[in-house]
Design a protein around this motif. Structure first.
Motif, PDB file in Angstrom:
ATOM      1  N   THR A   1       0.780  -1.218  -0.078  1.00 19.75           N
ATOM      2  CA  THR A   1      -0.104   0.031  -0.051  1.00 19.75           C
ATOM      3  C   THR A   1       0.714   1.286   0.071  1.00 19.75           C
ATOM      4  O   THR A   1       0.741   2.495  -0.583  1.00 19.75           O
ATOM      5  N   LYS A   2       1.999   1.059   0.666  1.00 19.61           N
ATOM      6  CA  LYS A   2       3.033   2.225   0.662  1.00 19.61           C
ATOM      7  C   LYS A   2       3.413   2.701  -0.731  1.00 19.61           C
ATOM      8  O   LYS A   2       3.644   3.714  -1.187  1.00 19.61           O
ATOM      9  N   LYS A   3       3.877   1.544  -1.346  1.00 16.13           N
ATOM     10  CA  LYS A   3       4.086   1.876  -2.912  1.00 16.13           C
ATOM     11  C   LYS A   3       3.134   2.361  -3.857  1.00 16.13           C
ATOM     12  O   LYS A   3       3.354   3.055  -4.428  1.00 16.13           O
ATOM     13  N   LEU A   4       1.885   1.793  -3.565  1.00 13.05           N
ATOM     14  CA  LEU A   4       0.858   2.395  -4.223  1.00 13.05           C
ATOM     15  C   LEU A   4       0.502   4.000  -3.780  1.00 13.05           C
ATOM     16  O   LEU A   4       0.392   4.721  -4.800  1.00 13.05           O
ATOM     17  N   ASP A   5       0.726   4.280  -2.635  1.00 14.14           N
ATOM     18  CA  ASP A   5       0.844   5.670  -2.238  1.00 14.14           C
ATOM     19  C   ASP A   5       1.826   6.490  -3.166  1.00 14.14           C
ATOM     20  O   ASP A   5       1.275   7.511  -3.540  1.00 14.14           O
ATOM     21  N   ALA A   6       3.014   5.969  -3.383  1.00  9.99           N
ATOM     22  CA  ALA A   6       4.201   6.416  -3.688  1.00  9.99           C
ATOM     23  C   ALA A   6       3.633   6.966  -5.476  1.00  9.99           C
ATOM     24  O   ALA A   6       3.909   7.867  -5.902  1.00  9.99           O
ATOM     25  N   VAL A   7       3.149   5.790  -5.946  1.00 15.03           N
ATOM     26  CA  VAL A   7       2.830   5.745  -7.305  1.00 15.03           C
ATOM     27  C   VAL A   7       1.517   6.964  -7.505  1.00 15.03           C
ATOM     28  O   VAL A   7       1.582   7.666  -8.519  1.00 15.03           O
ATOM     29  N   GLU A   8       0.678   6.883  -6.502  1.00 11.43           N
ATOM     30  CA  GLU A   8      -0.434   7.811  -6.619  1.00 11.43           C
ATOM     31  C   GLU A   8       0.068   9.310  -7.048  1.00 11.43           C
ATOM     32  O   GLU A   8      -0.293  10.162  -7.587  1.00 11.43           O
ATOM     33  N   GLY A   9       1.107   9.549  -5.979  1.00 11.04           N
ATOM     34  CA  GLY A   9       1.553  10.767  -5.869  1.00 11.04           C
ATOM     35  C   GLY A   9       2.449  11.172  -7.119  1.00 11.04           C
ATOM     36  O   GLY A   9       2.341  12.559  -7.657  1.00 11.04           O
ATOM     37  N   GLU A  10       3.089  10.272  -7.846  1.00  7.01           N
ATOM     38  CA  GLU A  10       3.671  10.627  -9.208  1.00  7.01           C
ATOM     39  C   GLU A  10       2.576  10.678 -10.117  1.00  7.01           C
ATOM     40  O   GLU A  10       2.917  11.692 -11.004  1.00  7.01           O
ATOM     41  N   VAL A  11       1.372  10.029 -10.213  1.00  7.95           N
ATOM     42  CA  VAL A  11       0.311  10.369 -10.969  1.00  7.95           C
ATOM     43  C   VAL A  11      -0.083  11.624 -11.123  1.00  7.95           C
ATOM     44  O   VAL A  11      -0.222  12.357 -11.870  1.00  7.95           O
ATOM     45  N   LYS A  12      -0.406  12.150  -9.851  1.00  7.65           N
ATOM     46  CA  LYS A  12      -0.940  13.473  -9.660  1.00  7.65           C
ATOM     47  C   LYS A  12       0.029  14.532  -9.994  1.00  7.65           C
ATOM     48  O   LYS A  12      -0.557  15.571 -10.414  1.00  7.65           O
TER      49      LYS A  12
END
Length: 313
Positions: free
Chosen positions: A180-191
């Protein structure tokens, strides 16, 4: 003497029985995932405590997939079956019935706030759902295209694994938290990537309407000649209407999808003068050596392709 032999034999049976029980518990959970995105989530949560079989493989289209006898065998042997739900897997009920599986069927969109697909596709897709025995639906099933929803899928998987294998629960929860922490990081990159695109250029075209949740979450507009399901052929009038809409909305980029025939997109590109910007991954991951071998790779690929096509970088 005889009593001691009997006692020794009894102890041996108890020991062997206990060993057999612990060995059975140590055997990996047999997990069936309906398609590649779910299989990837399952592997990240389950680690080496699970054995995953995927029904619809890389670059496969779950909307039109026809199950094989091998799929029924895998389903029959499964402890847990992980599915998307929301009518994404049109084949699912037939496969469950054919396999007579006793496995727990876990719907991973439980807890997701569903969105309806766009009005221009509602009538056709609802009619199609009715025609295939799926019942009328105007719900977009591609909830995994929002990373916030992916976190819900992951939690549901961890809960299902914990229920089936209590001894492994701490491991599943630890893995789920790390992923989930990895998903959080990717979502930050997308935004961050989308914030770098001028609002006037945040309109793109894809093959079918698979990115509604991505649009809803991150602020891009997606236009498509096909609805939620790829199991329909858009009419010439539909294509002409989209071409006109593209010209009015000044779409900044156009993409093919890994699961659909590129011919239609190439036609629209030709008629609008917009260059095809690359391939987006919608309903399936790539082959293991491809650019979207995992869900995180898929999100990286898609936002990189979109940003690159629009901004030319």
């Amino acid at each position: 003497m005889l009593k001691s032999i009997h006692a020794a034999l009894a102890m041996s049976v108890i020991t062997l029985t206990a060993f057999g029980a612990s060995s059975a518990l140590a055997a990996p959970l047999k997990v069936v995932a309906s398609f590649t995105v779910i299989a990837d989530f399952a592997k990240n949560v389950g680690g080496d405590r699970i054995d995953v079989t995927t029904i619809v493989g890389p670059d496969g289209d779950a909307h039109v997939y026809e199950p094989s006898p091998a799929d029924a065998v895998a389903m029959a042997k499964a402890d847990i079956v992980l599915v998307n739900g929301l009518h994404f897997e049109g084949f699912l009920q037939r496969l469950v019935d054919a396999s007579a599986t006793k496995a727990s069927i876990i719907t991973l969109t439980k807890g997701v706030t569903p969105i309806d697909f766009k009005p221009e596709f509602a009538d056709a897709d609802a009619a199609e759902g009715a025609g295939t025995g799926g019942g009328k639906t105007v719900t977009d099933p591609h909830a995994f295209q929002s990373i916030a929803n992916a976190r819900i899928y992951v939690k549901n998987i961890a809960d299902a694994f914990c229920a089936a294998d209590a001894e492994g629960c701490v491991s599943y929860q630890t893995n789920a938290a790390a992923y989930t922490k990895k998903l959080d990081a990717v979502e930050g990159e997308v935004k961050t990537a989308i914030a770098s695109i001028p609002e006037s250029k945040r309109v793109v075209i894809t093959s079918h309407d698979a990115f509604g949740y991505f649009e809803h979450a991150y602020g891009l507009t997606f236009l498509a000649p096909q609805g939620i399901s790829t199991d329909s052929e858009p009419s010439a009038a539909d294509v002409a209407k989209l071409v006109n809409q593209v010209k009015q909305d000044k779409a900044a980029a156009i993409f093919v999808e890994n699961i659909t025939n590129p011919r239609l997109i190439e036609q629209i590109a030709s008629e609008t003068g917009i260059k095809v910007g690359g391939t987006l991954y919608s309903d399936a991951l790539s082959q293991p050596d491809g650019s979207a071998a995992t869900y995180i790779d898929m999100m990286h690929n898609n936002i990189r392709q979109i940003k690159g096509a629009i901004l030319g970088s």
